[in-house]
Write a protein that holds these residues in place. Structure first.
Motif, PDB file in Angstrom:
ATOM      1  N   VAL A 174     -12.738  -3.173  -6.940  1.00 58.62           N
ATOM      2  CA  VAL A 174     -12.594  -3.530  -5.529  1.00 58.62           C
ATOM      3  C   VAL A 174     -12.674  -2.280  -4.661  1.00 58.62           C
ATOM      4  O   VAL A 174     -12.350  -1.174  -5.096  1.00 58.62           O
ATOM      5  N   THR A 230       0.782  -2.351  -8.263  1.00 55.55           N
ATOM      6  CA  THR A 230      -0.486  -2.978  -7.906  1.00 55.55           C
ATOM      7  C   THR A 230      -0.593  -3.176  -6.398  1.00 55.55           C
ATOM      8  O   THR A 230      -1.658  -2.998  -5.810  1.00 55.55           O
ATOM      9  N   GLU A 231       0.521  -3.554  -5.769  1.00 55.46           N
ATOM     10  CA  GLU A 231       0.508  -3.777  -4.320  1.00 55.46           C
ATOM     11  C   GLU A 231       0.145  -2.497  -3.578  1.00 55.46           C
ATOM     12  O   GLU A 231      -0.644  -2.516  -2.623  1.00 55.46           O
ATOM     13  N   GLN A 233      -1.569  -0.021  -4.857  1.00 52.04           N
ATOM     14  CA  GLN A 233      -2.985   0.221  -5.134  1.00 52.04           C
ATOM     15  C   GLN A 233      -3.869  -0.517  -4.119  1.00 52.04           C
ATOM     16  O   GLN A 233      -4.818   0.047  -3.583  1.00 52.04           O
ATOM     17  N   CYS A 234      -3.548  -1.794  -3.882  1.00 56.51           N
ATOM     18  CA  CYS A 234      -4.320  -2.585  -2.909  1.00 56.51           C
ATOM     19  C   CYS A 234      -4.317  -1.914  -1.540  1.00 56.51           C
ATOM     20  O   CYS A 234      -5.364  -1.773  -0.896  1.00 56.51           O
ATOM     21  N   GLU A 235      -3.129  -1.498  -1.103  1.00 60.91           N
ATOM     22  CA  GLU A 235      -3.020  -0.864   0.208  1.00 60.91           C
ATOM     23  C   GLU A 235      -3.789   0.446   0.238  1.00 60.91           C
ATOM     24  O   GLU A 235      -4.397   0.804   1.260  1.00 60.91           O
ATOM     25  N   LEU A 246      -8.776  -3.777 -10.786  1.00 60.56           N
ATOM     26  CA  LEU A 246      -7.560  -4.580 -10.691  1.00 60.56           C
ATOM     27  C   LEU A 246      -7.788  -5.992 -11.207  1.00 60.56           C
ATOM     28  O   LEU A 246      -8.911  -6.521 -11.133  1.00 60.56           O
ATOM     29  N   VAL A 251      -5.487  -9.726  -6.660  1.00 58.07           N
ATOM     30  CA  VAL A 251      -6.085  -9.405  -5.356  1.00 58.07           C
ATOM     31  C   VAL A 251      -6.770 -10.613  -4.725  1.00 58.07           C
ATOM     32  O   VAL A 251      -7.572 -10.475  -3.811  1.00 58.07           O
ATOM     33  N   GLU A 254      -6.212 -10.894  -0.882  1.00 60.67           N
ATOM     34  CA  GLU A 254      -6.890  -9.834  -0.144  1.00 60.67           C
ATOM     35  C   GLU A 254      -8.406 -10.052  -0.139  1.00 60.67           C
ATOM     36  O   GLU A 254      -9.073  -9.795   0.866  1.00 60.67           O
ATOM     37  N   LEU A 260     -10.306  -6.807   1.066  1.00 64.86           N
ATOM     38  CA  LEU A 260     -10.934  -6.102  -0.043  1.00 64.86           C
ATOM     39  C   LEU A 260     -12.276  -6.762  -0.358  1.00 64.86           C
ATOM     40  O   LEU A 260     -12.476  -7.946  -0.071  1.00 64.86           O
TER      41      LEU A 260
END
Length: 322
Positions: A174, A230-231, A233-235, A246, A251, A254, A260
């Motif tokens: 992503v 993980t959260e 990482q997304c941010e 991921l 995700v 998102e 994403l």
């Protein structure tokens, strides 16, 4: 057997377990809604019954003695057997009742609550104690046999385990929607290596799977950014810090919201199976056995549930019942 051990009460064992877990008399007192002198008295009474000290201070830290370690193992077995008895008595009355103690890897935490909810619709009097850890922590808890069942990918081959694969865990690449790679219609894994890769901490199952796969494909990232959730990482990806590999389950919201973008990498998704795991020979409680059989028998429906989960709108509830 020593006759003095027969005078030990379940309440004393509960207090003892609280001290073991908290490694503090004062915190154990708070947890048990007792005064600290009352906790100290219960521990002294147990020590008199077994004839050995249970705890010792080294500096300001409380440690368990060998006698305490032995008593902890015995008390855990006693309470597990009592809980199993309660479940068996409920089963004799024609209903399943009790608590499922389930430990899962963090990549499974998005879907497993929905899986348990589907199970609970059939067994409404079953409760759940859910522990979310990374892969290394799950293996440690597994070797200590601390829980009924485990859900993980990459089952350790060096342990005597029974496991049942039940659902694919697709791992995808992503990026932020404005990342230059988002303009391409097709990519290979090697093209991603020119950018920083956001990864989980050492011990994460997703990180381990991705490292092994990238090594196999000779895709070597020169820049790594370690982020322990993980959260986050997304941010980080949304903020433009780099790319990430991921679980698609993690995700899905998102991706649906356009925060994403899933990159069209030819070698991805990387598929790993989630498995329900327990030690070979472990005596499963009626609740744990029922949950295991539910997963075994409802394989097709669980896959349907996972598809609905991946493609549902954030505000729409999952369908009722499998």
């Amino acid at each position: 057997m020593r006759h003095t051990l027969m005078r030990m009460t379940l309440r004393q064992l509960q207090v003892f377990n609280a001290v073991c877990d908290c490694l503090s008399y004062s915190r154990a007192a708070e947890e048990m809604a007792l005064t600290q002198p009352a906790v100290s008295l219960q521990i002294r009474q147990i020590e008199e019954l077994i004839g050995q000290p249970l705890f010792e201070y080294v500096g300001k830290k409380l440690y368990l003695t060998e006698a305490a370690e032995a008593l902890k193992r015995a008390s855990t077995d006693i309470f597990q057997r009592l809980e199993s008895l309660d479940m068996q008595l409920s089963d004799l009355q024609g209903k399943l009742q009790g608590q499922l103690n389930l430990t899962i890897e963090s990549s499974a935490k998005y879907f497993v609550p929905h899986l348990f909810a589907a199970f609970r619709r059939t067994h409404p009097e079953v409760s759940l104690h859910l522990v979310v850890v990374n892969h290394a922590q799950a293996v440690k808890r597994l070797t200590a046999s601390r829980d009924d069942l485990f859900i993980m990918s990459m089952v350790p081959p060096n342990l005597a385990l029974d496991f049942l694969p039940f659902l694919n865990n697709p791992i995808v690449a992503v990026a932020a929607p404005d990342h230059p790679l988002c303009e391409k219609q097709a990519l290979n894994l090697q093209e991603l290596t020119a950018f920083p890769l956001l990864v989980r901490e050492v011990g994460s199952g997703t990180r381990k799977a991705c490292e092994e796969y990238c090594h196999q494909k000779r895709a070597h990232f020169s820049q790594w950014v370690e982020i322990s959730s993980t959260e986050a990482q997304c941010e980080g990806v949304i903020a433009g810090l780099g790319l990430a590999l991921l679980p698609r389950h993690a995700v899905r919201l998102e991706l649906a919201a356009g925060l994403l973008h899933e990159l069209p990498v030819q070698e991805l998704p990387l598929y790993r199976s989630w498995c329900v795991v327990h030690a070979q020979g472990k005596r499963l409680s009626p609740v744990a056995q029922a949950f295991l059989e539910f997963i075994r028998q409802q394989h097709a429906q669980i896959n349907d549930l996972a598809e609905q989960f991946l493609h549902r709108d954030a505000l729409k509830p999952l369908p009722t019942g499998l």
